[in-house]
Design a protein around this motif. Sequence first.
Motif, PDB file in Angstrom:
ATOM      1  N   ARG A   1       2.175   4.278   9.184  1.00  0.00           N
ATOM      2  CA  ARG A   1       2.159   3.666   8.136  1.00  0.00           C
ATOM      3  C   ARG A   1       1.958   4.140   7.394  1.00  0.00           C
ATOM      4  O   ARG A   1       1.387   4.302   5.642  1.00  0.00           O
ATOM      5  CB  ARG A   1       0.857   2.674   7.755  1.00  0.00           C
ATOM      6  CG  ARG A   1       0.666   1.890   9.351  1.00  0.00           C
ATOM      7  CD  ARG A   1      -0.705   1.439   9.455  1.00  0.00           C
ATOM      8  NE  ARG A   1      -0.844   0.735   7.734  1.00  0.00           N
ATOM      9  CZ  ARG A   1      -2.066   0.270   7.342  1.00  0.00           C
ATOM     10  NH1 ARG A   1      -3.337   0.460   8.176  1.00  0.00           N
ATOM     11  NH2 ARG A   1      -2.097  -0.859   6.511  1.00  0.00           N
ATOM     12  N   ASN A   2       3.231   5.654   6.371  1.00  0.00           N
ATOM     13  CA  ASN A   2       2.588   5.868   5.360  1.00  0.00           C
ATOM     14  C   ASN A   2       4.635   5.571   4.138  1.00  0.00           C
ATOM     15  O   ASN A   2       5.124   6.560   4.172  1.00  0.00           O
ATOM     16  CB  ASN A   2       3.847   7.772   6.169  1.00  0.00           C
ATOM     17  CG  ASN A   2       4.971   7.301   6.327  1.00  0.00           C
ATOM     18  OD1 ASN A   2       5.718   5.861   7.580  1.00  0.00           O
ATOM     19  ND2 ASN A   2       5.396   8.477   7.008  1.00  0.00           N
TER      20      ASN A   2
ATOM     21  N   LEU B   1      -3.950   5.838   5.686  1.00  0.00           N
ATOM     22  CA  LEU B   1      -2.080   5.208   5.741  1.00  0.00           C
ATOM     23  C   LEU B   1      -1.075   6.741   6.353  1.00  0.00           C
ATOM     24  O   LEU B   1      -0.579   6.633   5.805  1.00  0.00           O
ATOM     25  CB  LEU B   1      -1.971   5.080   4.316  1.00  0.00           C
ATOM     26  CG  LEU B   1      -2.271   3.742   3.531  1.00  0.00           C
ATOM     27  CD1 LEU B   1      -1.801   3.491   2.195  1.00  0.00           C
ATOM     28  CD2 LEU B   1      -1.950   2.711   4.361  1.00  0.00           C
ATOM     29  N   ARG B   2      -1.866   7.236   7.140  1.00  0.00           N
ATOM     30  CA  ARG B   2      -0.699   8.131   8.149  1.00  0.00           C
ATOM     31  C   ARG B   2       0.537   7.474   9.168  1.00  0.00           C
ATOM     32  O   ARG B   2      -0.338   6.190   9.013  1.00  0.00           O
ATOM     33  CB  ARG B   2      -2.035   8.479   9.180  1.00  0.00           C
ATOM     34  CG  ARG B   2      -3.145   9.471   7.809  1.00  0.00           C
ATOM     35  CD  ARG B   2      -3.661  10.133   9.304  1.00  0.00           C
ATOM     36  NE  ARG B   2      -5.017  10.723   8.153  1.00  0.00           N
ATOM     37  CZ  ARG B   2      -6.076  11.077   8.786  1.00  0.00           C
ATOM     38  NH1 ARG B   2      -5.825  11.224   9.933  1.00  0.00           N
ATOM     39  NH2 ARG B   2      -6.778  12.572   8.291  1.00  0.00           N
TER      40      ARG B   2
ATOM     41  N   PRO C   1      -5.625   6.784   0.847  1.00  0.00           N
ATOM     42  CA  PRO C   1      -5.100   6.895   1.831  1.00  0.00           C
ATOM     43  C   PRO C   1      -4.502   7.418   3.346  1.00  0.00           C
ATOM     44  O   PRO C   1      -3.782   7.899   3.654  1.00  0.00           O
ATOM     45  CB  PRO C   1      -4.115   8.274   0.168  1.00  0.00           C
ATOM     46  CG  PRO C   1      -5.252   8.624  -0.160  1.00  0.00           C
ATOM     47  CD  PRO C   1      -5.883   7.539  -0.687  1.00  0.00           C
TER      48      PRO C   1
ATOM     49  N   ASP D   1       0.951  -1.448   0.035  1.00  0.00           N
ATOM     50  CA  ASP D   1       0.056  -0.290  -0.035  1.00  0.00           C
ATOM     51  C   ASP D   1       1.285   1.396   0.257  1.00  0.00           C
ATOM     52  O   ASP D   1       1.531   1.001   0.731  1.00  0.00           O
ATOM     53  CB  ASP D   1      -0.939   0.031   1.342  1.00  0.00           C
ATOM     54  CG  ASP D   1      -2.012  -1.325   0.591  1.00  0.00           C
ATOM     55  OD1 ASP D   1      -2.377  -1.358  -0.508  1.00  0.00           O
ATOM     56  OD2 ASP D   1      -2.557  -1.256   2.317  1.00  0.00           O
TER      57      ASP D   1
ATOM     58  N   SER E   1      -2.646   5.487  -3.229  1.00  0.00           N
ATOM     59  CA  SER E   1      -3.486   4.261  -3.043  1.00  0.00           C
ATOM     60  C   SER E   1      -4.787   4.922  -2.679  1.00  0.00           C
ATOM     61  O   SER E   1      -5.210   6.206  -2.746  1.00  0.00           O
ATOM     62  CB  SER E   1      -3.160   3.642  -1.362  1.00  0.00           C
ATOM     63  OG  SER E   1      -4.661   2.921  -1.171  1.00  0.00           O
TER      64      SER E   1
ATOM     65  N   SER F   1       1.166   5.646   0.557  1.00  0.00           N
ATOM     66  CA  SER F   1      -0.166   6.018   1.284  1.00  0.00           C
ATOM     67  C   SER F   1      -0.015   8.140   0.058  1.00  0.00           C
ATOM     68  O   SER F   1      -0.799   8.749   0.489  1.00  0.00           O
ATOM     69  CB  SER F   1       0.783   6.707   2.457  1.00  0.00           C
ATOM     70  OG  SER F   1       2.227   7.421   2.321  1.00  0.00           O
TER      71      SER F   1
END
Length: 275
Positions: free
Chosen positions: A17-18, A13-14, A10, A2, A7, A4
């Motif tokens: 999880r970037n 996906l902060r 997004p 994935d 995606s 950030s």
Amino acid sequence: MDCSICSSLPVILRPPRNTICVSCYDGAKCVINLINKLQNDRKPTNNNVSPVSPIGSSCKTLTNASKWIIDLKNREDELEDKINFLAQFTAAFRHQIHTDIQLNPGSPASPSISAHRALLATRSEIFKNILDSDGCKAAPTNSTITLPELSHEELESLMEFLYSGDLGEEKVKKHVYSLALAGDKYEIPYLQKFCERYMLKWLNCESALDVLEVAEVCSCRALKESALDFIVRNMEEIVFSSGFEAFALKNPHLSVQITRASLMDARKNRPNSSS
């Protein structure tokens, strides 16, 4: 994985999880490298002082990159406003407002074109010298300048360019060679560069000999080298074209240069006889 950035979701996906994909990573590096290059290539405005940049001397993050791009957009808007402001002077030529000099083309039967002495003097040092002469000063309301090498259409296109700094592509295609020669004769460097860009853009087997001839007359080394190189690479098609014989008769010295350049190119590309 994935990403950030690209995606479809997004927002989830902060950090932390970037993660980003390879394409976005490569794209970000390219943007940053390009902006750094553009900044380094910027020439000082005056007194050897570099232009003020909103993000310092180098761009290391995408946040800085976005600020730099916004700054460029603002500068573009400012330049567009300035161009629109300066272009209003073109209306004075188009509507013949307070013109004070007549320009005659080469053909006596063609009508003259009215213009402004001040503009001619600021655009060309040659025109300035002509206008400073006693002949033009004696009767400013009736003074004229004759440009014998230009037809009425060519002279009109030249004036349009001097007033606006631009010319429609159709007119450029039709008059680019005569305008380039006029730019050289009357010392209008911006017009010369303008014509050179178009001649290079349209360089092909039909135009190469004309471009070479103009480049020789105007002493434009870079344009001449480009035209000569193109001719050598397309030697057979150009030499056997219908216009080559007339060109060779008119320009024997350029024909010799073409022959020599072709022989040198053949020698350079010849397989090593010892191998």
